[in-house]
Design a protein around this motif. Structure first.
Motif, mmCIF file in Angstrom:
data_model
loop_
_atom_site.group_PDB
_atom_site.id
_atom_site.type_symbol
_atom_site.label_atom_id
_atom_site.label_comp_id
_atom_site.label_asym_id
_atom_site.label_seq_id
_atom_site.Cartn_x
_atom_site.Cartn_y
_atom_site.Cartn_z
ATOM 1 N N THR A 475 0.850 -1.188 0.000
ATOM 2 C CA THR A 475 0.000 0.000 0.000
ATOM 3 C C THR A 475 0.890 1.245 0.000
ATOM 4 O O THR A 475 2.001 1.224 0.550
ATOM 5 C CB THR A 475 -0.930 0.008 1.223
ATOM 6 N N PHE A 476 0.392 2.336 -0.636
ATOM 7 C CA PHE A 476 1.216 3.534 -0.807
ATOM 8 C C PHE A 476 0.400 4.791 -0.510
ATOM 9 O O PHE A 476 -0.832 4.752 -0.468
ATOM 10 C CB PHE A 476 1.761 3.596 -2.246
ATOM 11 N N ARG A 477 1.110 5.896 -0.348
ATOM 12 C CA ARG A 477 0.443 7.162 -0.042
ATOM 13 C C ARG A 477 -0.079 7.839 -1.302
ATOM 14 O O ARG A 477 -0.985 8.676 -1.221
ATOM 15 C CB ARG A 477 1.426 8.098 0.681
ATOM 16 N N SER A 478 0.478 7.489 -2.469
ATOM 17 C CA SER A 478 0.043 8.145 -3.707
ATOM 18 C C SER A 478 0.217 7.193 -4.889
ATOM 19 O O SER A 478 0.975 6.216 -4.810
ATOM 20 C CB SER A 478 0.864 9.422 -3.969
ATOM 21 N N ILE A 479 -0.464 7.504 -5.979
ATOM 22 C CA ILE A 479 -0.346 6.698 -7.197
ATOM 23 C C ILE A 479 1.072 6.787 -7.750
ATOM 24 O O ILE A 479 1.580 5.822 -8.346
ATOM 25 C CB ILE A 479 -1.395 7.165 -8.244
ATOM 26 N N GLN A 480 1.746 7.936 -7.550
ATOM 27 C CA GLN A 480 3.109 8.081 -8.052
ATOM 28 C C GLN A 480 4.060 7.122 -7.323
ATOM 29 O O GLN A 480 4.891 6.462 -7.954
ATOM 30 C CB GLN A 480 3.601 9.532 -7.884
ATOM 31 N N GLU A 481 3.913 7.044 -5.993
ATOM 32 C CA GLU A 481 4.721 6.095 -5.218
ATOM 33 C C GLU A 481 4.433 4.657 -5.663
ATOM 34 O O GLU A 481 5.338 3.836 -5.804
ATOM 35 C CB GLU A 481 4.409 6.235 -3.720
ATOM 36 N N TYR A 607 -2.015 -0.660 -4.116
ATOM 37 C CA TYR A 607 -3.097 0.325 -4.027
ATOM 38 C C TYR A 607 -2.628 1.521 -3.204
ATOM 39 O O TYR A 607 -1.701 1.425 -2.379
ATOM 40 C CB TYR A 607 -4.361 -0.287 -3.415
ATOM 41 N N SER A 608 -3.290 2.648 -3.473
ATOM 42 C CA SER A 608 -2.964 3.871 -2.738
ATOM 43 C C SER A 608 -4.247 4.555 -2.272
ATOM 44 O O SER A 608 -4.322 5.781 -2.198
ATOM 45 C CB SER A 608 -2.140 4.820 -3.625
ATOM 46 N N GLY A 609 -5.249 3.744 -2.008
ATOM 47 C CA GLY A 609 -6.527 4.227 -1.498
ATOM 48 C C GLY A 609 -7.204 3.109 -0.724
ATOM 49 O O GLY A 609 -6.571 2.109 -0.363
#
Length: 635
Positions: A475-481, A607-609
């Motif tokens: 899991t990530f903080r943003s789509i870019q990450e 995912y980032s959400g």
């Protein structure tokens, strides 16, 4: 009980052939394979038996009676036919011998099947004759054992359990004795050896093989193959057993349904070069992959050495197989759209419609076909052949179909359906992970049944012993990450794990939202990391021009990836599942299951959400962390 291919004998077989077929099935060991009338490079011996402790034996079967025989010697037999005319034929023993030599000469081209001395097969081979209407006393009375020695003859009373002199152990002993040359060091055939024999003799079961450069060896050009992959015996039986009239195959994801269908198309095309054959599926990318697979199968040479020199474009076979996705077939062959189908069906029922006629129709992804689509295809089937194959997996159904094939379409598959329940595509870790998700989220889980064929809606997969890494969840903080991680992981797989870029796919549910263009982020990240890519689902043209082996990372929606597989699969932006605008959550469950089961070895879920599916994945991550935490506490 031996494994029979096909599993039942043809309807036109003689009574004697049926007795022998049943006896070999019932009284040979379970690790023996018995081929009945196999087609081997243009020849068709009656029976070929393959056993680990046996080697290979060819049997020539004759239903001659005492009145049939007029004059016999070791080379030629003169027979009296039903019209009373005299006809000459080769000695049955010589026929069996010639078949055996033809087969073994072909197998000797693979040096992995040769003995240490390099000129003989490392396993024995033999041949013999079976006379289904003559008993041993007939052979003695007419002096036939002077023409064919007793070790190479099986008579009616040696193969028929209803005869007083029959004994199963003697039958097996006689088959073991049908060898003219015995090796002092008899080598048992390994699983790999048997797989190699099947690979060489039956091109239709080939999946893949890697090649080492050919070498000169004793003035012969010998080819060494490794990592040979063939259909398993159950899949081979499926392709070869499918007889007349309509048939249904239900299978789990990764069970080789599409492979069986493609192999069946090849066999029909070879056996009936005058037939017009239609292969149709739902998705465009799968139709392109199917077309490329069938073309490769049809143009793959049967001869082992010819594999080194594939035919040129001019020398390729002209195929009588048409491959379309359904809507492409509607548009190109019938010049119509979906909404015209009811009108055309009405005209067809009145005998007023002019439709194309196909001698065989093979349908992949059948679970996604509407009732009217199937009815229309049935109207195009030659009533004389009735050769229809429907392949489906209800767990992969992305459209809600309440169709009863018998009631709504008129197709009754009772006694004509088979199940492929073993997943060969995925590692045990991937298929278990996907199945755990499906069972927890699917409303159809109560329809999962095991053991029976009729009425099964969802088939629970049985994993093979192939192991691999657990699916990776991040899991990530943003789509870019997120996309930075995906691109770096692709570089790692390509450089460190030697996975070609064409064996890597990125799957997405939606390409953009009101605030983010996911596809732009995917493409931008791949460009930044200098990774060539093909956006398969960019538009209708990109789908039609899809080439599976193009050396690029493939980007696709999940539903367009149906029927395809890749060594590594990244499912990104999972927070978009279940998609809020999709009313039927069951479709979203099936889509995610489909996406996960596209992965052969590596599965990445990112995912980032947040969504219902990502919360499930978060719980999986937490459960994985518990054993590690407990271990640290106990340490």
């Amino acid at each position: 009980m031996a494994y029979m291919i096909p599993e039942t004998i043809r309807r036109t077989a003689t009574a004697g052939e049926r007795i022998l077929f049943d006896s070999l099935r019932d009284h040979l060991p379970s690790d023996y394979i018995v081929y009945y009338e196999p087609e081997i490079r243009g020849r068709r011996p009656d029976f070929v038996i393959l056993g680990p402790d046996l080697g290979l034996v060819v049997l020539e079967v004759k239903d001659y009676t005492k009145s049939t025989l007029y004059q016999v010697n070791q080379d030629e037999w003169v027979l009296r036919n039903t019209a009373g005319e005299l006809v000459k034929t080769k000695s049955p023993f010589k026929q069996a011998r010639d078949y055996a030599r033809f087969i073994t000469d072909h197998l000797k081209r693979d040096k992995n099947l040769l003995s240490d001395h390099g000129s003989y097969l490392k396993f024995p081979y033999g041949y013999g004759t079976v006379f289904t209407r003559l008993k041993q006393e007939d052979f003695i009375k007419h002096g036939l054992y002077q023409v064919i020695e007793p070790p190479f003859v099986l008579c009616r009373d040696e193969i028929d359990p209803d005869e007083e002199g029959f004994a199963a152990d003697i039958l097996l002993e006689k088959i073991h004795g049908m060898f003219t040359v015995w090796s002092p060091r008899k080598t048992k055939l390994t699983h790999e050896d048997i797989q190699a024999v099947r690979f060489h003799l039956f091109p239709e079961v080939r999946i893949s093989a890697e090649f080492k450069p050919p070498v000169q060896h004793q003035d012969q050009l010998l080819l060494s193959l490794h990592n040979i992959k063939t259909m398993d015996l159950h899949q081979e039986n499926m392709a070869k057993q499918i007889g007349d009239k309509h048939r249904l195959i239900r299978g789990v994801a990764g069970s080789g349904k599409t492979l069986v269908l493609a192999s069946r198309a090849k066999m029909l095309a070879k056996e009936h070069p005058d037939w017009k054959i239609l292969v149709v599926c739902y998705g465009i990318p799968l139709s392109r992959n199917l077309r490329q697979m069938i073309e490769r199968m049809l143009n793959e040479p049967d001869d082992l050495l010819d594999l080194l020199n594939p035919p040129s474009a001019e020398g390729r076979n002209q195929s009588n197989v048409e491959v379309y996705n359904f809507h492409e077939w509607l548009r190109n062959c019938l010049r119509m759209q979906d909404n015209d189908i009811p009108f055309l069906l009405d005209k067809a029922q009145k005998g007023e419609a002019i439709l194309p006629t196909y001698d065989a129709i093979l349908i992949d992804e059948g679970q996604d076909f509407e009732a009217d689509w199937l009815k229309l295809l049935c109207c195009c089937l030659n009533p004389d052949t009735q050769s229809l194959l429907l392949v489906e997996d209800r767990a992969q159904s992305i459209f809600k179909r309440k169709t009863s094939l018998a009631q709504d379409v008129g197709l009754d598959f009772r006694g004509r359906s088979k199940i492929l329940s073993i997943n060969y595509r995925n590692t045990a870790q991937i298929i278990q992970f996907a199945w755990d998700f499906y069972q927890e989220h699917s409303q159809l889980k109560n329809k999962v049944q095991e053991g029976t064929v009729e009425g099964v809606e969802i088939v629970p997969p049985q994993a093979t012993k192939r192991k691999g890494p657990e699916p990776i969840i991040q899991t990530f903080r943003s789509i870019q990450e997120e996309m930075n991680f995906v691109s770096k992981s692709i570089l790692f797989l390509n450089r460190e794990k030697q996975i070609p870029l064409q064996d890597i796919a990125i799957l997405y549910r939606v390409k953009n939202s009101h605030h983010t263009s996911y596809i732009d982020e995917i493409v931008q990240s791949l460009v930044q990391h200098q990774l060539p890519y093909t956006w398969v689902t960019e538009n209708a043209s990109s789908k039609r021009n899809f080439v599976r082996d193009e050396k690029t990372v493939k980007i696709s929606t999940i539903d367009s990836a149906k029927g395809l597989d890749f060594r590594a699969v990244f499912i990104v932006n999972i927070e978009n599942m279940p998609f809020p605008l999709e009313q039927a959550e069951e479709r979203e469950v099936a889509l995610f299951y489909i996406g996960m089961t596209r992965a052969l070895e590596w599965l990445f879920l990112t995912y980032s959400g947040e969504s219902k599916f990502t919360r499930y994945l978060d719980r999986v991550v937490q459960q994985r962390a518990k054993p590690a935490a407990n271990q640290m506490q106990s340490g």
